[in-house]
Scaffold this motif. Structure first.
Motif, PDB file in Angstrom:
ATOM      1  N   LEU A 189      28.152  34.477   3.100  1.00  8.50           N
ATOM      2  CA  LEU A 189      27.739  34.827   4.452  1.00  8.50           C
ATOM      3  C   LEU A 189      28.629  34.177   5.500  1.00  8.50           C
ATOM      4  O   LEU A 189      28.926  34.780   6.525  1.00  8.50           O
ATOM      5  N   ARG A 190      29.117  32.970   5.260  1.00  9.26           N
ATOM      6  CA  ARG A 190      29.957  32.316   6.255  1.00  9.26           C
ATOM      7  C   ARG A 190      31.301  33.020   6.406  1.00  9.26           C
ATOM      8  O   ARG A 190      31.835  33.105   7.497  1.00  9.26           O
ATOM      9  N   SER A 191      31.845  33.570   5.319  1.00  4.60           N
ATOM     10  CA  SER A 191      33.088  34.333   5.442  1.00  4.60           C
ATOM     11  C   SER A 191      32.866  35.596   6.255  1.00  4.60           C
ATOM     12  O   SER A 191      33.680  35.950   7.102  1.00  4.60           O
ATOM     13  N   ILE A 192      31.764  36.243   6.011  1.00  2.25           N
ATOM     14  CA  ILE A 192      31.443  37.451   6.763  1.00  2.25           C
ATOM     15  C   ILE A 192      31.224  37.101   8.231  1.00  2.25           C
ATOM     16  O   ILE A 192      31.635  37.843   9.124  1.00  2.25           O
ATOM     17  N   GLY A 193      30.619  35.959   8.508  1.00  2.00           N
ATOM     18  CA  GLY A 193      30.442  35.504   9.888  1.00  2.00           C
ATOM     19  C   GLY A 193      31.773  35.272  10.585  1.00  2.00           C
ATOM     20  O   GLY A 193      31.933  35.577  11.770  1.00  2.00           O
ATOM     21  N   LEU A 194      32.755  34.736   9.870  1.00  2.00           N
ATOM     22  CA  LEU A 194      34.085  34.527  10.450  1.00  2.00           C
ATOM     23  C   LEU A 194      34.749  35.858  10.794  1.00  2.00           C
ATOM     24  O   LEU A 194      35.388  35.992  11.833  1.00  2.00           O
ATOM     25  N   TYR A 195      34.591  36.845   9.930  1.00  2.00           N
ATOM     26  CA  TYR A 195      35.155  38.157  10.234  1.00  2.00           C
ATOM     27  C   TYR A 195      34.433  38.803  11.410  1.00  2.00           C
ATOM     28  O   TYR A 195      35.038  39.490  12.220  1.00  2.00           O
TER      29      TYR A 195
ATOM     30  N   LEU B 223      40.157  30.718  13.753  1.00  2.00           N
ATOM     31  CA  LEU B 223      39.355  31.358  12.709  1.00  2.00           C
ATOM     32  C   LEU B 223      39.951  31.145  11.325  1.00  2.00           C
ATOM     33  O   LEU B 223      39.224  30.884  10.364  1.00  2.00           O
ATOM     34  N   LEU B 224      41.264  31.245  11.226  1.00  2.00           N
ATOM     35  CA  LEU B 224      41.901  31.007   9.923  1.00  2.00           C
ATOM     36  C   LEU B 224      41.734  29.551   9.503  1.00  2.00           C
ATOM     37  O   LEU B 224      41.511  29.257   8.322  1.00  2.00           O
ATOM     38  N   GLY B 225      41.851  28.641  10.458  1.00  2.00           N
ATOM     39  CA  GLY B 225      41.626  27.234  10.154  1.00  2.00           C
ATOM     40  C   GLY B 225      40.200  26.966   9.720  1.00  2.00           C
ATOM     41  O   GLY B 225      39.950  26.214   8.773  1.00  2.00           O
TER      42      GLY B 225
ATOM     43  N   ASP C  52      38.180  29.145   8.354  1.00  4.92           N
ATOM     44  CA  ASP C  52      38.018  29.753   7.030  1.00  4.92           C
ATOM     45  C   ASP C  52      38.581  28.837   5.951  1.00  4.92           C
ATOM     46  O   ASP C  52      37.942  28.615   4.917  1.00  4.92           O
ATOM     47  N   TRP C  53      39.763  28.305   6.180  1.00  2.67           N
ATOM     48  CA  TRP C  53      40.365  27.383   5.203  1.00  2.67           C
ATOM     49  C   TRP C  53      39.495  26.147   5.024  1.00  2.67           C
ATOM     50  O   TRP C  53      39.244  25.709   3.896  1.00  2.67           O
ATOM     51  N   TRP C  54      38.995  25.589   6.134  1.00  4.93           N
ATOM     52  CA  TRP C  54      38.178  24.384   6.067  1.00  4.93           C
ATOM     53  C   TRP C  54      36.877  24.647   5.315  1.00  4.93           C
ATOM     54  O   TRP C  54      36.436  23.839   4.490  1.00  4.93           O
ATOM     55  N   LEU C  55      36.250  25.797   5.595  1.00  8.09           N
ATOM     56  CA  LEU C  55      34.984  26.108   4.919  1.00  8.09           C
ATOM     57  C   LEU C  55      35.185  26.369   3.424  1.00  8.09           C
ATOM     58  O   LEU C  55      34.339  26.026   2.609  1.00  8.09           O
ATOM     59  N   ARG C  56      36.296  26.952   3.064  1.00  9.97           N
ATOM     60  CA  ARG C  56      36.566  27.224   1.647  1.00  9.97           C
ATOM     61  C   ARG C  56      36.894  25.951   0.874  1.00  9.97           C
ATOM     62  O   ARG C  56      36.651  25.865  -0.321  1.00  9.97           O
ATOM     63  N   SER C  57      37.472  24.963   1.560  1.00  9.10           N
ATOM     64  CA  SER C  57      37.853  23.731   0.870  1.00  9.10           C
ATOM     65  C   SER C  57      36.669  22.788   0.666  1.00  9.10           C
ATOM     66  O   SER C  57      36.787  21.816  -0.057  1.00  9.10           O
ATOM     67  N   ARG C  58      35.576  23.062   1.296  1.00  7.74           N
ATOM     68  CA  ARG C  58      34.395  22.189   1.165  1.00  7.74           C
ATOM     69  C   ARG C  58      33.585  22.515  -0.033  1.00  7.74           C
ATOM     70  O   ARG C  58      33.446  23.422  -0.614  1.00  7.74           O
TER      71      ARG C  58
END
Length: 91
Positions: free
Chosen positions: A42-48, A81-83, A85-91
């Protein structure tokens, strides 16, 4: 003979920037559909979704003649947004 500098008129520049924002919006739509098909979080979809809103805001700014500000907002927003996304994926 005098040489005149060939460049875009303000109207052409505004339309070009609106087009760039529209292309970014379409690209985000395609990626979002792919993400939805993969069962993304859901967080990735929120970023988009935030990217959609950002692109729409830039198109509106360009329509009102704030093209340089709109492009600055578009670039800065997508970097953020890309930053995120990267930060959320690395957590």
């Amino acid at each position: 003979m005098t040489s005149t500098q060939q460049g875009l008129t303000p109207r052409q520049a505004r339309r070009l920037r609106m087009g760039i924002a529209a292309v970014a919006m379409v690209a985000m739509a395609v990626v979002l559909v792919i993400q939805l098909g993969d069962g993304s979080s859901l967080r990735s979809i929120g970023l988009y979704g935030a990217a959609f809103i950002l692109s729409g805001a830039v198109i509106e700014m360009s329509r009102r003649g704030r093209t340089r500000l709109g492009m600055a907002v578009l670039v800065a927003g997508f970097v953020l947004l890309l930053g995120a996304d990267w930060w959320l994926r690395s957590r």
